[in-house]
Design an enzyme around this catalytic site. Sequence first.
Site, PDB file in Angstrom:
ATOM      1  N   ALA A  92      30.634 -59.594  16.839  1.00 37.71           N
ATOM      2  CA  ALA A  92      31.524 -60.714  17.126  1.00 37.71           C
ATOM      3  C   ALA A  92      31.522 -61.639  15.919  1.00 37.71           C
ATOM      4  O   ALA A  92      30.897 -62.707  15.922  1.00 37.71           O
ATOM      5  CB  ALA A  92      31.078 -61.443  18.387  1.00 37.71           C
ATOM      6  N   LYS A 103      36.656 -64.891  14.093  1.00 46.59           N
ATOM      7  CA  LYS A 103      37.414 -65.228  15.296  1.00 46.59           C
ATOM      8  C   LYS A 103      37.256 -64.211  16.419  1.00 46.59           C
ATOM      9  O   LYS A 103      37.709 -64.451  17.539  1.00 46.59           O
ATOM     10  CB  LYS A 103      38.894 -65.398  14.935  1.00 46.59           C
ATOM     11  CG  LYS A 103      39.163 -66.584  14.018  1.00 46.59           C
ATOM     12  CD  LYS A 103      40.638 -66.736  13.705  1.00 46.59           C
ATOM     13  CE  LYS A 103      40.896 -67.925  12.796  1.00 46.59           C
ATOM     14  NZ  LYS A 103      42.346 -68.081  12.465  1.00 46.59           N
ATOM     15  N   GLY A 163      45.228 -42.866  20.895  1.00 51.17           N
ATOM     16  CA  GLY A 163      46.497 -42.818  20.175  1.00 51.17           C
ATOM     17  C   GLY A 163      46.862 -41.457  19.623  1.00 51.17           C
ATOM     18  O   GLY A 163      48.011 -41.252  19.209  1.00 51.17           O
ATOM     19  N   GLU A 181      35.192 -45.619  10.603  1.00 49.64           N
ATOM     20  CA  GLU A 181      35.794 -44.638  11.515  1.00 49.64           C
ATOM     21  C   GLU A 181      36.119 -43.335  10.787  1.00 49.64           C
ATOM     22  O   GLU A 181      35.968 -42.244  11.352  1.00 49.64           O
ATOM     23  CB  GLU A 181      37.058 -45.219  12.152  1.00 49.64           C
ATOM     24  CG  GLU A 181      37.687 -44.314  13.200  1.00 49.64           C
ATOM     25  CD  GLU A 181      38.837 -44.979  13.932  1.00 49.64           C
ATOM     26  OE1 GLU A 181      38.592 -45.577  14.997  1.00 49.64           O
ATOM     27  OE2 GLU A 181      39.974 -44.924  13.417  1.00 49.64           O
TER      28      GLU A 181
END
Length: 346
Positions: A114, A117, A227, A295
């Site tokens: 985190a 923002k 996706g 990734e």
Amino acid sequence: MQLNSKTVTGILITTLVLGAVYYLFQRHRWLLEQMKTTPDNGCAPKFAVKDCDFHLVAPDHLVYKQPSLIQGRTDVVSVTPWLAPVVWEGTFNPLLLDSIYKPKNITIAATVFAVGKYIRFLKKFLETAEQHFFVGFKVHVYVFTDRPDEVPNVNMAAGRQLMVLSVPSSNRWQEISARRMELVQMLIEEKLQNHIDYIFCLDVDSQFHGRWGTESLGGLVAVIHPGYYRDSRSKFPYERRPSSRAYVAPEEGDFYYCGGAFGGLLEEVHQLAKTCHTNFVNDAKEGIEAAWQEESHLNRYMWINKPSKILSPEYLWQDFKPRNPEVHIIRFSGVVKNYAEIRPNV
């Protein structure tokens, strides 16, 4: 009684063989004792050998629906070519699995980042994790953040803990993404290896909607990206430059896996994180940044090191996508957001 030369030779050979066997036996015992007493200097993490994922014992007289070989899901593939299960709703019995794993007294870690923002997504992530993520099991959540004072206060059930770890902020979201593997590796080596069995690394800008539990446990666990799971491998956004250590050739690849959700046994995830971090650093020395940072390196790693369990897109859907018919339930999903507003360099 006099012994002939052949008899003497035989006795000598037998004596030498027995002596060699005895020496090797004593040497083996000494090495085992050294392994027990030699302190760990941090260079080679030691992981306890556990049967968490291999010896599955069901409680006696547990009543559950009879399994069938001729009835079940026929609209999806539930096993890979290397015989790893693909977990979909309707392919497992939660009562049976929880009854098998509960007596093992396992502890599961979850990591989330985190930073900047993205702190705004943490409260919903933690609240929904309390409702759906390994409910009834011991869970330790590790939050990496540059804003520790803004971490929300969320009530957690008994046996569940929240740990906040401070990290520096960054002007590039790509650097935040890339550092995750390094920080996960360090976390495992420095804090987790003696008391955590499984670990899952999850995106904070996501929330739980349904059960995520013992059906997801495995050695190395990957999540299919929502996706691309209907596409051919030629459309996967792998790193396609041969100069990168994340390179996957056009005719290679099994599935496209999410960087926002992966996990497994602690030792397996440590090896994944260490390898991906090392490859990322070596790429950077040559001026290369893979297309999708960690990734891309994760997908390269899992092309070579096959996952032992794969979670269907139920386990990380995208909120902006309509649900396809084969997706009977959404368990975890990435929330809709304005990247231009939350990412520092977009």
